[in-house]
Design an enzyme around this catalytic site. Structure first.
Site, PDB file in Angstrom:
ATOM      1  N   LYS A 151      -0.797  -3.224  -0.708  1.00  0.00           N
ATOM      2  CA  LYS A 151      -0.312  -2.335   0.361  1.00  0.00           C
ATOM      3  C   LYS A 151      -1.251  -2.340   1.566  1.00  0.00           C
ATOM      4  O   LYS A 151      -0.796  -2.287   2.709  1.00  0.00           O
ATOM      5  CB  LYS A 151      -0.099  -0.923  -0.186  1.00  0.00           C
ATOM      6  CG  LYS A 151       1.022  -0.825  -1.235  1.00  0.00           C
ATOM      7  CD  LYS A 151       2.372  -1.288  -0.697  1.00  0.00           C
ATOM      8  CE  LYS A 151       3.504  -1.007  -1.680  1.00  0.00           C
ATOM      9  NZ  LYS A 151       4.808  -1.459  -1.179  1.00  0.00           N
TER      10      LYS A 151
ATOM     11  N   TYR B  62      -1.900  -2.767  -6.546  1.00  0.00           N
ATOM     12  CA  TYR B  62      -0.965  -2.094  -5.636  1.00  0.00           C
ATOM     13  C   TYR B  62      -1.665  -1.719  -4.322  1.00  0.00           C
ATOM     14  O   TYR B  62      -1.150  -1.978  -3.229  1.00  0.00           O
ATOM     15  CB  TYR B  62      -0.407  -0.855  -6.335  1.00  0.00           C
ATOM     16  CG  TYR B  62       0.709  -0.148  -5.625  1.00  0.00           C
ATOM     17  CD1 TYR B  62       2.032  -0.552  -5.790  1.00  0.00           C
ATOM     18  CD2 TYR B  62       0.457   0.940  -4.794  1.00  0.00           C
ATOM     19  CE1 TYR B  62       3.070   0.111  -5.154  1.00  0.00           C
ATOM     20  CE2 TYR B  62       1.485   1.612  -4.154  1.00  0.00           C
ATOM     21  CZ  TYR B  62       2.795   1.201  -4.336  1.00  0.00           C
ATOM     22  OH  TYR B  62       3.813   1.865  -3.706  1.00  0.00           O
TER      23      TYR B  62
END
Ligand code: NAD
Length: 273
Positions: free
Chosen positions: A172, A168
């Protein structure tokens, strides 16, 4: 159908006549952003997974509440072809695509040595690569129109890391970099590209994380909320989907014309620390 361009470009409906595609908008932040853009007058293409009857009810409610056209595209954005077809369908239906919000995302929480490789691949595919494929497909028509707004929903985790979220955090941070590159490429063509970086927002995605984090750290659900989630957020409040929607509307209006290449935290002070 071709939508009449910018019929009522007034302050109350500053996005009237615009067409916005919001990925992952069947729930959570994406739905909040879609509602806000529709409230500002934009026609909407919803996207996301879920129960077809619930999605149809959401679509019909939004159209009735906001008085705009609302379409739904069920493309699975893990598949690059899904993103390409979704953008093509929006252009075919409305004859234009002014605002692209790349929001669809998933999470998985695990120590890296146990992190399943297929979860890494899925998170990179959805949280990062699907934005690339959608932007790549929408960019030519936006350039030709001389106007475009691309908003990527990144995260505070696009700016700082936390343990157990390797895929993640990598995706991101990646989308913040993609945002800057697209901003530079769009700057001469009236196209802006910005990332919104929420801290914790109360949505189904966060609800799922509470259980996973509790397992990974061996602590209770309440302890996760207090000492893990909101520990980083000095305001000690979840951000709201309405706040994120209002920011997306601002970026999409003419007032946002010179804001590009940014990663805007909406995090109660998290990344200021
Ligand atoms: P959510 O789970 O409520 O919504 C995710 C959306 O993505 C849903 O509409 C879902 O159907 C859709 N989706 C999932 N898999 C998909 C696929 N394969 N193809 C197409 N659509 C798919 O999550 P949310 O909290 O609203 O998160 C939205 C975005 O905001 C994500 O990118 C997330 O990383 C980011 N974000 C969330 C928070 C938070 O605290 N909730 C914080 C920072 C960033």
């Amino acid at each position: 159908m071709n939508i009449q361009p910018l019929a009522h470009h007034g302050a109350a409906r500053p996005l009237a006549g615009r067409v916005a595609l919001v990925t992952g908008s069947t729930s959570g932040i994406g739905l909040g952003i879609a509602r806000a853009l529709a409230g500002a007058g934009a026609h909407i293409v919803l996207n996301g997974l879920g129960d077809p009857a619930e999605i149809e009810a959401t679509r019909a409610d939004l159209a009735a509440d906001a008085g705009v056209e609302v379409a739904y595209d069920g493309a699975n954005l893990i598949d690059p072809a899904g993103a390409v077809m979704m953008v093509g369908n929006a252009l075919a239906r409305f004859g234009r695509l002014d605002i692209l919000v790349n929001n669809a995302g998933i999470q998985f929480v695990s120590p890296i040595e146990d992190f399943p490789a297929e979860r890494w691949d899925a998170i990179i595919a959805l949280n990062l690569s699907s934005a690339f494929h959608a932007i790549r497909t929408a960019f030519g028509p936006m350039k030709a129109a001389g106007w475009g707004r691309i908003i990527n929903v990144a995260s505070a985790h696009g700016l700082v890391a936390s343990p157990f979220k390797s895929a993640y955090v990598a995706a991101k941070h990646g989308i913040v970099g993609l945002t800057k590159t697209v901003a530079l490429e769009g700057a001469r063509f009236g196209i802006t590209c910005n990332a919104i970086c929420p801290g914790y927002v109360w949505t189904p995605l966060v609800e799922g994380q509470i259980e996973d984090t509790a397992r990974a750290r061996g602590i209770s659900r309440e302890a996760v909320i207090e000492t893990v989630l909101l520990a980083a957020q000095p305001s000690k409040k979840f951000a709201t989907v309405e706040e994120l929607g209002a920011l997306a509307v601002f970026l999409a209006t003419d007032a946002g014309a010179s804001i590009t290449g940014t990663a805007l935290p909406v995090d109660g002070g998290w990344v200021a620390q």
